[in-house]
Write an enzyme that holds these catalytic residues in place. Structure first.
Site, PDB file in Angstrom:
ATOM      1  N   CYS A 332       0.834  -1.203   0.000  1.00  0.00           N
ATOM      2  CA  CYS A 332       0.000   0.000   0.000  1.00  0.00           C
ATOM      3  C   CYS A 332       0.874   1.261   0.000  1.00  0.00           C
ATOM      4  CB  CYS A 332      -0.977  -0.032   1.166  1.00  0.00           C
ATOM      5  SG  CYS A 332      -2.393   1.075   0.932  1.00  0.00           S
ATOM      6  N   HIS A 427      -3.708  -5.512   1.310  1.00  0.00           N
ATOM      7  CA  HIS A 427      -3.365  -5.843   2.690  1.00  0.00           C
ATOM      8  C   HIS A 427      -3.805  -7.276   3.000  1.00  0.00           C
ATOM      9  CE1 HIS A 427      -2.295  -1.763   3.951  1.00  0.00           C
ATOM     10  NE2 HIS A 427      -3.357  -1.326   3.304  1.00  0.00           N
TER      11      HIS A 427
END
Length: 482
Positions: A332, A427
């Site tokens: 991310c 994630h």
């Protein structure tokens, strides 16, 4: 329609874990249970089934209840992105930002949204187990409070106060709370729990009765130190300062603890691996040269954290690691930092700005107001996985032609030309056993093959069993039912 609330004498006294354990214990007794936290402050969040985000602890508590996480379980979430600024999430969606100057006034206006969510949850279950935030003893924050007594009194929910004996001074913490809070607030507290006790609880019998006498509240148990808590995903970054790691495992994986690190529970499944020496690198510490893999974690403010990488000299360490043939994975915000530049023309993270990245991936990122929140399944490193996306911004460039993963037909992330630098917006990758094994094999190691989700479920069961033995659950149920 019953409820009980656990508040704490301070932060990190174990409220989140006790709520999760109590939820599981009540489910095992046949109750329909829902968790609830009126207001949370955390950069560790989870994507919900209704397309929003909530604190990671409430997602874990939903698992303990055997239900899917929902935005009503945490209607107000504050995600710090600077020392005095937080992103405001209401009912799972970005509502703007709050600064220190307007925080108190703004939060008081959110009580209506909090009560709406609470009432919806009540209609779905037999008992709502509510978690407070921080401590009601912070009386300087009482005006406009929606996280502790402000909510408890508005909703008429009885409170059990949790004290942490491991940090010391628990008698003063519990009795002192009774002394400083408003009498009407104190009347909402119907008992106390002592948490994190090490050794023989009989040694605390006198202190326990002294708390009862001085506070006027009945004790509801002394909960021992629970080793299995280490197997649960964590929400509070304070645990990063306390985490201990193996020193004899052959495969060193290093992760710099960025000032605005987010979703660092991504790394928790690596703790299951006996071959992995997971090292969280704090400020002032170099990234170890012996690392086989450096993971650049998620970040709530990737431009600020990229600057922090430079200030700590970690950018030099990462580039040197790559030159030596080491592998790098960015997740991310960490993926964004691996590129050439990160630009924020709309001032999403603060004043409009741009910063050079590590330059290890031939990509560029532009931040924008549109926030991606999505549970995903895909395939990477020839292994299937599931996870979730939670980011603001778009990343493009030549290295995206070599995606890290395919989410169905949609590509995600990028891989460098030499194959040693990878980035992904997903994630939760390491929770999938197959992908974790593929990653470790690529580094010359091997996974033990333990199922992370099963490990979490087992830990919740063990915590519930401990509460059955050491806490008066029947008394708490009686309180909840009024």
């Amino acid at each position: 329609m019953s409820a009980i609330m656990l508040q704490g004498t301070g932060s990190d006294v174990g409220k989140s874990v006790l709520v999760a354990g109590l939820c599981r214990a009540l489910v095992r007794r046949g109750y329909r249970v829902r968790p609830f936290k009126p207001q949370n402050m955390s950069n560790n969040a989870a994507v919900t089934a209704d397309g929003g985000e909530i604190g990671r602890a409430q997602a874990l508590q939903a698992i303990a209840c055997g239900v899917a996480p929902h935005t009503d379980m945490n209607p107000v979430l504050l995600k710090p992105q600077a020392d005095r600024t937080s992103q405001l999430i209401v009912h799972g969606q970005v509502r703007g930002t709050l600064g220190s100057g307007n925080f108190r006034a703004a939060r008081g206006q959110l009580l209506g949204a909090v009560l709406e969510s609470y009432e919806r949850l009540q209609a779905q279950c037999d008992i709502v187990v509510v978690e407070g935030a921080g401590s009601p003893a912070e009386i300087n924050l009482r005006a406009g409070d929606i996280a502790n007594m402000g909510f408890a009194r508005a909703a008429g929910v009885p409170v059990v106060l949790v004290g942490d004996i491991d940090r010391g001074g628990v008698i003063a913490a519990v009795v002192g709370t009774r002394t400083v809070i408003d009498p009407e607030d104190a009347a909402m507290i119907r008992g106390f729990l002592i948490n994190k006790f090490r050794g023989d609880p009989a040694l605390f019998t006198e202190g326990y009765h002294q708390i009862e006498a001085l506070s006027g509240w009945p004790g509801m148990g002394v909960v021992p130190w629970l080793d299995m808590v280490a197997r649960l995903p964590s929400e509070d970054a304070v645990v990063l300062e306390k985490r201990s790691f193996s020193t004899d495992a052959p495969l060193v994986v290093a992760c710099p603890v960025l000032p605005r690190i987010s979703n660092f529970d991504d790394l928790d499944p690596l703790k299951l691996e006996p071959s992995v020496d997971l090292r969280m690198i704090g400020p002032g510490q170099p990234i170890p040269a012996e690392a086989a893999l450096i993971i650049i974690p998620g970040s709530k403010a990737s431009i600020a954290d990229m600057r922090a990488m430079g200030a700590q000299g970690w950018d030099i360490d990462v580039r040197a690691h790559h030159r030596r043939g080491g592998a790098v994975l960015g997740i991310c915000g960490g993926y964004q930092m691996l590129g050439r530049t990160i630009r924020d023309p709309e001032g999403i993270e603060g004043p409009p700005a741009a910063v050079d990245g590590l330059g290890l991936l031939d990509v560029e990122t532009v931040l924008s107001n549109a926030k991606t929140l999505d549970a995903v399944r895909g395939r990477a490193l020839e292994a299937d996985f599931r996870g979730y996306e939670m980011h603001m911004g778009r990343t493009n460039g030549p290295d995206c032609a070599r995606p890290f993963a395919l989410l169905g037909e949609r590509p995600d992330g990028a891989i460098s030309r030499d194959g040693r630098v990878m980035g992904s917006y997903v994630h939760g990758l390491f929770a999938s056993t197959g992908l974790r094994d593929a990653l470790l094999r690529g580094l010359g190691g091997q996974s033990a093959g333990e199922d992370y989700d099963r490990s979490v479920e087992d830990a919740l069961d063990q915590i519930a069993t401990s509460l059955e033995v050491h806490a008066d659950i029947a008394a708490m149920v009686a309180l909840a039912k009024g």
